[in-house]
Design an enzyme around this catalytic site. Structure first.
Site, short mmCIF file in Angstrom:
data_model
loop_
_atom_site.label_atom_id
_atom_site.label_comp_id
_atom_site.label_asym_id
_atom_site.label_seq_id
_atom_site.Cartn_x
_atom_site.Cartn_y
_atom_site.Cartn_z
N ASP A 19 0.86 -1.19 0.00
CA ASP A 19 0.00 0.00 0.00
C ASP A 19 0.90 1.24 0.00
O ASP A 19 1.75 1.39 0.87
CB ASP A 19 -0.88 -0.03 1.26
N ASP A 117 -3.74 2.28 -5.21
CA ASP A 117 -2.38 2.24 -4.63
C ASP A 117 -2.12 0.98 -3.82
O ASP A 117 -1.25 0.97 -2.96
CB ASP A 117 -2.15 3.49 -3.77
N GLU A 118 -2.85 -0.09 -4.12
CA GLU A 118 -2.78 -1.28 -3.28
C GLU A 118 -2.82 -2.56 -4.10
O GLU A 118 -3.59 -2.65 -5.07
CB GLU A 118 -4.08 -1.31 -2.47
P1 TTP Z 1 -5.24 4.95 1.02
O1 TTP Z 1 -4.19 3.93 0.69
O2 TTP Z 1 -6.34 4.55 1.91
O3 TTP Z 1 -4.56 6.21 1.71
P2 TTP Z 1 -3.17 6.88 1.41
O4 TTP Z 1 -2.37 6.12 0.43
O5 TTP Z 1 -3.42 8.32 1.08
O6 TTP Z 1 -2.45 6.85 2.82
P3 TTP Z 1 -1.86 5.59 3.60
O7 TTP Z 1 -2.08 4.39 2.75
O8 TTP Z 1 -0.41 5.92 3.79
O9 TTP Z 1 -2.61 5.56 4.88
O10 TTP Z 1 -5.88 5.50 -0.29
C1 TTP Z 1 -5.14 5.67 -1.50
C2 TTP Z 1 -5.57 6.94 -2.20
O11 TTP Z 1 -6.96 6.88 -2.46
C3 TTP Z 1 -5.35 8.19 -1.37
O12 TTP Z 1 -4.05 8.72 -1.55
C4 TTP Z 1 -6.42 9.11 -1.89
C5 TTP Z 1 -7.55 8.18 -2.32
N1 TTP Z 1 -8.61 8.18 -1.30
C6 TTP Z 1 -9.66 9.08 -1.44
O13 TTP Z 1 -9.71 9.84 -2.42
N2 TTP Z 1 -10.64 9.12 -0.48
C7 TTP Z 1 -10.61 8.31 0.62
O14 TTP Z 1 -11.50 8.38 1.48
C8 TTP Z 1 -9.51 7.37 0.76
C9 TTP Z 1 -9.45 6.48 1.95
C10 TTP Z 1 -8.56 7.37 -0.22
MG MG Z 2 -2.13 4.07 0.61
#
Ligand code: TTP
Ligand code: MG
Length: 405
Positions: A19, A117-118
């Site tokens: 992630d 992103d996962e």
């Molecule tokens: P995440 O992987 O949940 O969050 P992140 O990568 O920003 O942070 P981390 O993993 O380090 O905790 O989500 C990936 C992307 O998806 C995030 O950068 C932006 C988008 N996203 C949204 O637009 N709205 C949301 O509610 C979430 C959770 C994510």
């Molecule tokens: Mg993330």
């Protein structure tokens, strides 16, 4: 390898969950160095605190102020008015996401992307190529860091659920492993929120029932979980006990790419078909070059007015994406049909047996230009010999302004 180790290697999968850290915000900091080390909030316009809409994500610097995804942007603004507020650039994030997935695929072919992103990776069959699962994890993270300038967090475990939990434990830039046999010890102390699918509301419900840790659920008789929460209760009881047999469903890299045109009115003359095919070949070539794809098998598709559909393919000795070759091969395959007995409803060109490696790998293996040129010339000559001089000439001198749906 001892028989014991061999058995253990067979029975335990090596699953990775990756992630990216603060993904959208991290890409902003990558592209705009002046944002680095600063609180960055990607989301709606805060309009001095009057903005509607929510936060997409926040850089880790902004998270220190309590800002997080899905929070109203107005609230984020109150928490940190001096943060850098930017609108999302989704095309760019999508592009970086693709690059991340390409890097992952280079290490582990079995990959299941589950969000922008996962991804999950099943490294069971490739982990022996590395010193250890941790070594593989480090190399993946290093590749993402050095090639893209971004950090990712990685979890390694015998199944999807624990790998997912593990990747979240040491964010950002984390690398956490749960060794086989350690599942329960690993999960027991974690809060129930760490259970996949348990959001704020469910967490509250479970807390009200007296569950605080994953261990509290794992140690409850499964019948009681079913009585309390139905089938879902059994599902989370299994997860809490580290039981998760779900496979990594790999969609794999793209296997083929195609373009086709359906005519507004069925077409009865060869000339028009040739012209349209050339246009399709040009479009396909442009898309392939943009995506860094080359292929060896070219398929021509024709659908007659009565919907009967035929395809004819030719496999080339080299991987190509050159428009001239696509045109020549497709025209040759069209001419193989001989005279048009019926009108044509649709024509298309597909390319398969793709060399799906990323752009960088392609250029690594790319032949010197002269050799590529030779290939083009040789194929064009071959097409001329086979289908007559006209095939290539016609393809070259085409009036491109033809009506087409
Ligand atoms: P995440 O992987 O949940 O969050 P992140 O990568 O920003 O942070 P981390 O993993 O380090 O905790 O989500 C990936 C992307 O998806 C995030 O950068 C932006 C988008 N996203 C949204 O637009 N709205 C949301 O509610 C979430 C959770 C994510
Ligand atoms: Mg993330």
């Amino acid at each position: 390898m001892s028989p014991q180790q061999a058995k253990s290697a067979k029975t335990h999968r090596v699953i990775l969950h990756l992630d990216m850290d603060a993904f959208f915000a991290a890409v902003e900091q990558l592209d705009f160095p002046q944002y680095r080390g600063k609180p960055v909030v990607v989301g709606a316009d805060p309009q001095q605190g009057r903005g509607r809409g929510v936060v997409s994500t926040a850089s880790y610097e902004a998270r220190k102020f309590g800002i997080h995804s899905a929070m109203p942007i107005s609230r984020a603004y109150r928490l940190c008015p001096n943060a850098i507020y930017v609108r999302g650039r989704y095309t760019r994030y999508q592009q970086v996401s693709k690059q991340v997935m390409q890097i992952l695929r280079r290490f582990v072919p079995t990959i299941q992307q589950i969000s922008i992103d996962e991804a999950f990776l099943d490294a069971t069959d490739v982990v022996h190529l590395y010193e250890s699962p941790l070594d593989l994890g480090k190399k993946i993270k290093q590749a993402i860091q050095s090639e893209l300038g971004l950090t990712a967090s990685l979890g390694i475990a015998p199944n999807k659920f624990i790998a997912k939990v593990a990747s979240d434990l040491d964010k950002p830039d984390g690398l956490t492993i749960c060794e086989p046999g350690q599942e329960k010890a690993f999960l027991d102390p974690l809060p129930i929120r760490a259970l996949w699918g348990v959001g704020e509301k469910t967490a509250k419900k479970l807390t009200d029932m007296g569950f605080r840790t994953i261990g509290d659920i794992a140690n409850t008789p499964p019948e009681k979980m079913v009585a309390l929460l139905g089938n879902w209760g059994l599902h989370i009881w299994k997860l809490a006990n580290g039981i998760d047999h779900r496979p990594i469903i790999s969609h794999g890299p793209r296997k083929s790419i195609s373009e086709e045109t359906t005519f507004a009115e069925d077409v009865g003359d060869l000339e028009t078909l040739e012209q349209v095919l050339c246009k399709i070949a040009d479009r396909l070539s442009t898309t392939m070059r943009r995506k860094g794809l080359k292929g060896r098998t070219i398929t021509f598709k024709i659908r007659w007015e009565d919907f009967e559909t035929h395809t004819r393919s030719k496999t080339l000795p080299d991987f190509i994406n050159d428009a001239r070759i696509l045109r020549a091969v497709a025209l040759g395959l069209l001419h193989n049909f001989g005279r048009l007995e019926k009108k044509v409803r649709l024509v298309g060109i597909g390319v398969s047996q793709l060399n799906t490696m990323g752009g960088e790998q392609l250029s690594l293996f790319a032949k010197p230009k002269s050799r590529q040129q030779e290939t083009v010339e040789r194929l064009l000559e071959e097409m001329k010999t086979k289908f007559g001089e006209g095939v290539v000439e016609r393809a070259m001198h085409i009036n491109r302004e033809i009506p087409e749906k």
